[in-house]
Design a protein around this motif. Structure first.
Motif, PDB file in Angstrom:
ATOM      1  N   TYR A  43      -4.677  -4.325 -23.927  1.00  0.00           N
ATOM      2  CA  TYR A  43      -3.867  -5.460 -23.447  1.00  0.00           C
ATOM      3  C   TYR A  43      -2.423  -5.003 -23.276  1.00  0.00           C
ATOM      4  O   TYR A  43      -1.492  -5.603 -23.803  1.00  0.00           O
ATOM      5  N   ASN A  44      -2.239  -3.929 -22.539  1.00  0.00           N
ATOM      6  CA  ASN A  44      -0.917  -3.320 -22.429  1.00  0.00           C
ATOM      7  C   ASN A  44       0.070  -4.236 -21.712  1.00  0.00           C
ATOM      8  O   ASN A  44      -0.301  -4.954 -20.781  1.00  0.00           O
ATOM      9  N   ARG A  45       1.310  -4.192 -22.175  1.00  0.00           N
ATOM     10  CA  ARG A  45       2.356  -5.022 -21.565  1.00  0.00           C
ATOM     11  C   ARG A  45       2.708  -4.561 -20.153  1.00  0.00           C
ATOM     12  O   ARG A  45       3.240  -5.333 -19.361  1.00  0.00           O
ATOM     13  N   GLN A  46       2.441  -3.316 -19.857  1.00  0.00           N
ATOM     14  CA  GLN A  46       2.726  -2.778 -18.535  1.00  0.00           C
ATOM     15  C   GLN A  46       1.510  -2.967 -17.620  1.00  0.00           C
ATOM     16  O   GLN A  46       0.424  -2.489 -17.934  1.00  0.00           O
ATOM     17  N   PRO A  47       1.668  -3.679 -16.522  1.00  0.00           N
ATOM     18  CA  PRO A  47       0.522  -3.937 -15.632  1.00  0.00           C
ATOM     19  C   PRO A  47      -0.187  -2.645 -15.231  1.00  0.00           C
ATOM     20  O   PRO A  47       0.447  -1.641 -14.918  1.00  0.00           O
ATOM     21  N   GLU A  48      -1.491  -2.679 -15.275  1.00  0.00           N
ATOM     22  CA  GLU A  48      -2.387  -1.599 -14.876  1.00  0.00           C
ATOM     23  C   GLU A  48      -2.413  -0.414 -15.840  1.00  0.00           C
ATOM     24  O   GLU A  48      -3.201   0.515 -15.655  1.00  0.00           O
ATOM     25  N   PHE A  49      -1.591  -0.424 -16.899  1.00  0.00           N
ATOM     26  CA  PHE A  49      -1.591   0.720 -17.802  1.00  0.00           C
ATOM     27  C   PHE A  49      -2.868   0.758 -18.640  1.00  0.00           C
ATOM     28  O   PHE A  49      -3.360   1.838 -18.984  1.00  0.00           O
ATOM     29  N   THR A  50      -3.408  -0.405 -18.974  1.00  0.00           N
ATOM     30  CA  THR A  50      -4.682  -0.442 -19.691  1.00  0.00           C
ATOM     31  C   THR A  50      -5.765   0.244 -18.866  1.00  0.00           C
ATOM     32  O   THR A  50      -6.545   1.054 -19.382  1.00  0.00           O
ATOM     33  N   ALA A  51      -5.807  -0.057 -17.578  1.00  0.00           N
ATOM     34  CA  ALA A  51      -6.790   0.577 -16.694  1.00  0.00           C
ATOM     35  C   ALA A  51      -6.582   2.088 -16.642  1.00  0.00           C
ATOM     36  O   ALA A  51      -7.549   2.860 -16.606  1.00  0.00           O
ATOM     37  N   LYS A  52      -5.328   2.514 -16.667  1.00  0.00           N
ATOM     38  CA  LYS A  52      -5.035   3.953 -16.647  1.00  0.00           C
ATOM     39  C   LYS A  52      -5.564   4.637 -17.902  1.00  0.00           C
ATOM     40  O   LYS A  52      -6.110   5.744 -17.842  1.00  0.00           O
ATOM     41  N   LEU A  53      -5.411   3.987 -19.062  1.00  0.00           N
ATOM     42  CA  LEU A  53      -5.910   4.561 -20.306  1.00  0.00           C
ATOM     43  C   LEU A  53      -7.433   4.692 -20.279  1.00  0.00           C
ATOM     44  O   LEU A  53      -7.991   5.722 -20.703  1.00  0.00           O
ATOM     45  N   HIS A  54      -8.114   3.671 -19.782  1.00  0.00           N
ATOM     46  CA  HIS A  54      -9.578   3.760 -19.645  1.00  0.00           C
ATOM     47  C   HIS A  54      -9.952   4.866 -18.661  1.00  0.00           C
ATOM     48  O   HIS A  54     -10.887   5.642 -18.901  1.00  0.00           O
ATOM     49  N   ARG A  55      -9.224   4.940 -17.564  1.00  0.00           N
ATOM     50  CA  ARG A  55      -9.462   5.994 -16.561  1.00  0.00           C
ATOM     51  C   ARG A  55      -9.348   7.380 -17.189  1.00  0.00           C
ATOM     52  O   ARG A  55     -10.152   8.278 -16.935  1.00  0.00           O
ATOM     53  N   ASN A  56      -8.345   7.567 -18.050  1.00  0.00           N
ATOM     54  CA  ASN A  56      -8.139   8.859 -18.686  1.00  0.00           C
ATOM     55  C   ASN A  56      -9.326   9.250 -19.570  1.00  0.00           C
ATOM     56  O   ASN A  56      -9.734  10.414 -19.604  1.00  0.00           O
ATOM     57  N   THR A  57      -9.861   8.268 -20.309  1.00  0.00           N
ATOM     58  CA  THR A  57     -11.006   8.541 -21.178  1.00  0.00           C
ATOM     59  C   THR A  57     -12.201   9.031 -20.370  1.00  0.00           C
ATOM     60  O   THR A  57     -12.858  10.013 -20.730  1.00  0.00           O
ATOM     61  N   ILE A  58     -12.488   8.358 -19.263  1.00  0.00           N
ATOM     62  CA  ILE A  58     -13.636   8.732 -18.433  1.00  0.00           C
ATOM     63  C   ILE A  58     -13.388  10.075 -17.747  1.00  0.00           C
ATOM     64  O   ILE A  58     -14.308  10.891 -17.617  1.00  0.00           O
ATOM     65  N   ALA A  59     -12.145  10.317 -17.328  1.00  0.00           N
ATOM     66  CA  ALA A  59     -11.810  11.604 -16.709  1.00  0.00           C
ATOM     67  C   ALA A  59     -12.020  12.754 -17.692  1.00  0.00           C
ATOM     68  O   ALA A  59     -12.519  13.823 -17.327  1.00  0.00           O
ATOM     69  N   THR A  60     -11.655  12.541 -18.957  1.00  0.00           N
ATOM     70  CA  THR A  60     -11.868  13.561 -19.984  1.00  0.00           C
ATOM     71  C   THR A  60     -13.348  13.813 -20.190  1.00  0.00           C
ATOM     72  O   THR A  60     -13.797  14.965 -20.307  1.00  0.00           O
ATOM     73  N   ALA A  61     -14.131  12.743 -20.239  1.00  0.00           N
ATOM     74  CA  ALA A  61     -15.582  12.892 -20.403  1.00  0.00           C
ATOM     75  C   ALA A  61     -16.185  13.682 -19.251  1.00  0.00           C
ATOM     76  O   ALA A  61     -17.034  14.564 -19.455  1.00  0.00           O
TER      77      ALA A  61
END
Length: 304
Positions: A276-294
């Motif tokens: 629930y990040n205060r910065q718009p779209e940053f939550t999506a970026k964090l999820h994106r990073n996890t999948i990219a690492t996988a």
């Protein structure tokens, strides 16, 4: 690396609602736009069959969700508005998680581009979690493989109270949760192993607690499958997580956990959990990073 998704996951919410429902679509679009995932790796799913939900949840509660007939107290506890689309969205999320678990067992890694609804109890929902996709997926696996050993690794900033409640008496399931002790949910339900952190825990302290305790748990339980609720609410700018991890520290969490599992041939199904990040779209970026690492690690260790 197959990732399971549906447009039905994005439910329209009232303006200003704190749940970032668009994070599922945005993270998926990021992964495709950056060529991390190929279009054929994103598999569209439909709603799960009713009998799967009935294995875990009370019929009366399921029917209340279907008919959008939750009372005011139940709606406040759930945190989401009642609508007939809510059932369809939740049933679709379950199917994505169920398919991710099956993919993990056959291919090493499977991904639900959503999921991790760990606050859902047998007879009610809490904290934006309608049905418990983790428990439903595990019961489906046990129907085919009664002795399968599943570890739920929950690194979302909040304790997985619903998962612990539903699966607590199952000797073939190990529930691990690392979370802020004095944070939501106020009333915890004991997991197999709960690791509590202080409020606003710094990244290095958090990572030391995580790596030490999880390594011991994996050694002792020796799972056939790990269901990992990754969580993006550990970030220092999250509205509700009450942790103080940086972007790099979350990436280190992802790298270390996924490398340990993939390198050691432990099948892992990855779910999103909260954010629930205060910065718009940053939550999506964090999820994106996890999948990219996988994806990177799955490619690196393929064939070992």
């Amino acid at each position: 690396m197959r990732c399971f998704y549906s447009q039905a996951l994005e439910l329209e919410l009232p303006a200003g609602h704190p749940f970032p429902m668009d994070k599922f679509r945005i993270s998926k679009d990021m992964l495709l736009a950056e060529n991390i995932l190929k279009p054929e790796e994103v598999v569209e799913v439909k709603a799960v069959d009713f009998h799967h939900i009935l294995r875990v949840h009370d019929r009366a509660y399921i029917e209340k969700i279907q008919s959008a007939s939750l009372d005011r107290k139940e709606l406040l506890l759930l945190g989401l508005p009642a609508s007939r689309d809510l059932f369809s969205r939740s049933a679709t999320e379950i199917e994505a998680t169920r398919m991710a678990c099956n993919a993990a067992l056959t291919e090493g890694v499977g991904v639900c581009l959503a999921g991790g609804t760990h606050h859902a109890f047998r007879e009610h929902g809490e904290g934006y979690c309608v049905f418990n996709d983790i428990a439903i997926a595990i019961r489906d696996l046990q129907d085919k493989q009664p002795k399968i050993r599943v570890m739920v690794v929950d690194t979302d900033a909040h304790q997985g109270n619903g998962t612990a409640s539903i699966l607590g008496d199952d000797p073939n399931v190990f529930t691990y949760s690392i979370h802020v002790g004095k944070n939501y949910p106020t009333k915890k339900v004991s997991s197999t192993l709960d690791v509590e952190t202080v409020r606003y825990v710094e990244g290095e302290m958090y990572l030391q607690q995580l790596f030490r305790t999880l390594a011991d748990a994996l050694d002792k339980f020796s799972p056939d499958l790990v269901i990992w609720i990754s969580g993006a609410d550990n970030h220092r700018n999250d509205r509700f997580g009450q942790m103080h991890l940086s972007l790099k520290e979350i990436q280190r969490r992802d790298e270390t956990l996924l490398r340990a599992m993939i390198k050691n041939h432990i099948p892992v199904a990855i779910l999103y959990g909260g954010g629930y990040n205060r910065q718009p779209e940053f939550t999506a970026k964090l999820h994106r990073n996890t999948i990219a690492t996988a994806k990177r690690l799955a490619r690196e260790y393929r064939g070992l």
